[in-house]
Design an enzyme around this catalytic site. Sequence first.
Site, mmCIF file in Angstrom:
data_model
loop_
_atom_site.group_PDB
_atom_site.id
_atom_site.type_symbol
_atom_site.label_atom_id
_atom_site.label_comp_id
_atom_site.label_asym_id
_atom_site.label_seq_id
_atom_site.Cartn_x
_atom_site.Cartn_y
_atom_site.Cartn_z
ATOM 1 C CG ASP A 126 -1.993 1.023 1.212
ATOM 2 O OD1 ASP A 126 -1.861 1.997 0.435
ATOM 3 O OD2 ASP A 126 -2.966 0.892 1.968
ATOM 4 N NE ARG A 128 -4.512 3.272 0.007
ATOM 5 C CZ ARG A 128 -5.621 2.664 0.395
ATOM 6 N NH1 ARG A 128 -6.790 3.203 0.118
ATOM 7 N NH2 ARG A 128 -5.566 1.517 1.037
HETATM 8 N N1 LIG Z 1 -2.484 -2.180 -6.310
HETATM 9 C C1 LIG Z 1 -3.754 -2.570 -6.215
HETATM 10 N N2 LIG Z 1 -4.688 -1.656 -5.887
HETATM 11 C C2 LIG Z 1 -5.951 -2.077 -5.773
HETATM 12 C C3 LIG Z 1 -6.343 -3.398 -6.000
HETATM 13 N N3 LIG Z 1 -7.670 -3.477 -5.819
HETATM 14 C C4 LIG Z 1 -8.092 -2.242 -5.486
HETATM 15 N N4 LIG Z 1 -7.061 -1.380 -5.455
HETATM 16 C C5 LIG Z 1 -7.038 0.020 -5.093
HETATM 17 O O1 LIG Z 1 -7.216 0.081 -3.706
HETATM 18 C C6 LIG Z 1 -7.750 1.350 -3.338
HETATM 19 C C7 LIG Z 1 -8.875 1.113 -2.348
HETATM 20 O O2 LIG Z 1 -8.304 0.527 -1.243
HETATM 21 P P1 LIG Z 1 -8.933 -0.672 -0.466
HETATM 22 O O3 LIG Z 1 -7.786 -1.499 0.072
HETATM 23 O O4 LIG Z 1 -9.962 -1.398 -1.324
HETATM 24 O O5 LIG Z 1 -9.741 -0.042 0.701
HETATM 25 P P2 LIG Z 1 -9.247 1.065 1.720
HETATM 26 O O6 LIG Z 1 -9.429 2.395 1.083
HETATM 27 O O7 LIG Z 1 -7.867 0.754 2.238
HETATM 28 O O8 LIG Z 1 -10.214 0.819 2.940
HETATM 29 P P3 LIG Z 1 -11.745 1.164 3.098
HETATM 30 O O9 LIG Z 1 -11.779 2.567 3.646
HETATM 31 O O10 LIG Z 1 -12.253 0.174 4.071
HETATM 32 O O11 LIG Z 1 -12.375 1.067 1.732
HETATM 33 C C8 LIG Z 1 -8.174 2.019 -4.633
HETATM 34 O O12 LIG Z 1 -7.177 3.001 -4.949
HETATM 35 C C9 LIG Z 1 -8.127 0.880 -5.646
HETATM 36 O O13 LIG Z 1 -7.791 1.327 -6.952
HETATM 37 C C10 LIG Z 1 -5.339 -4.337 -6.349
HETATM 38 O O14 LIG Z 1 -5.585 -5.535 -6.520
HETATM 39 N N5 LIG Z 1 -4.059 -3.881 -6.456
#
Ligand SMILES: Nc1nc2c(ncn2[C@@H]2O[C@H](COP(=O)(O)OP(=O)(O)OP(=O)(O)O)[C@@H](O)[C@H]2O)c(=O)[nH]1
EC number: 3.5.4.25
Length: 205
Positions: A126, A128
């Site tokens: 992650d 971010r």
């Molecule tokens: N690298 C990668 N990114 C993903 C994948 N699936 C979804 N994403 C990205 O993950 C992000 C969303 O994060 P999530 O982990 O689904 O959820 P979160 O924001 O951490 O948590 P919540 O607040 O509970 O939704 C978005 O930017 C999506 O584009 C994947 O398989 N690989």
Amino acid sequence: MPVVFVAACKLPTPFAEFTMHGFLEKATGREHVVLSLGDVTDGAPVLGRVHSECLTGDALFSQRCDCGSQLEAALQAIAREGRGVLLYLRQEGRGIGLLNKIRAYELQDGGADTVEANERLGFAADQRDYAICLPMLEHVGVHSLRLMTNNPRKVKALTDMGITVAERVPLHTGHNPHNKLYLATKANKLGHMMGNQHQSEADPA
Ligand SMILES: Nc1nc2c(ncn2[C@@H]2O[C@H](COP(=O)(O)OP(=O)(O)OP(=O)(O)O)[C@@H](O)[C@H]2O)c(=O)[nH]1
Ligand SMILES: [Zn+2]
């Protein structure tokens, strides 16, 4: 200041008429928005969502993840309450960008899970960074949130920068046969909380 406010406008949606505030992140050129509804400046905790961009889920109806459904549920919840904010952050693919997310999906089609795929491509699970949330929230006058998320790291990131997260509101929606493994991996490897229990500051279990 990592982001600067540029302009605001009305944004009518099927759920409510939001105000959309646009920001420019100077270091990257990325454009982010906050949707706000009602009076969010009165100091009481505001129902909020920090949503990371997912073109595939938010706009293209992908069932590989739960993002589109979470986005809709969050906007509906804010509309029901008549008050709240949604930060839409351009952090596609947990910060690796759309094309790298497609590369990661390709690896997942070959059997990797969401974390292994990122790591094979040389990225952290992650990538971010939530630092831009603070000036965006300050701009709209919000200091305390009831945050709709299942991700405890999001709660910690906001708390560490001085935002009060008075309550974590679970956001469980959009489960389907295609994202079963994806959601299980988020729970097992990324610490996402899949239970329905609300958590408040007074009850930080
Ligand atoms: N690298 C990668 N990114 C993903 C994948 N699936 C979804 N994403 C990205 O993950 C992000 C969303 O994060 P999530 O982990 O689904 O959820 P979160 O924001 O951490 O948590 P919540 O607040 O509970 O939704 C978005 O930017 C999506 O584009 C994947 O398989 N690989
Ligand atoms: Zn998604």
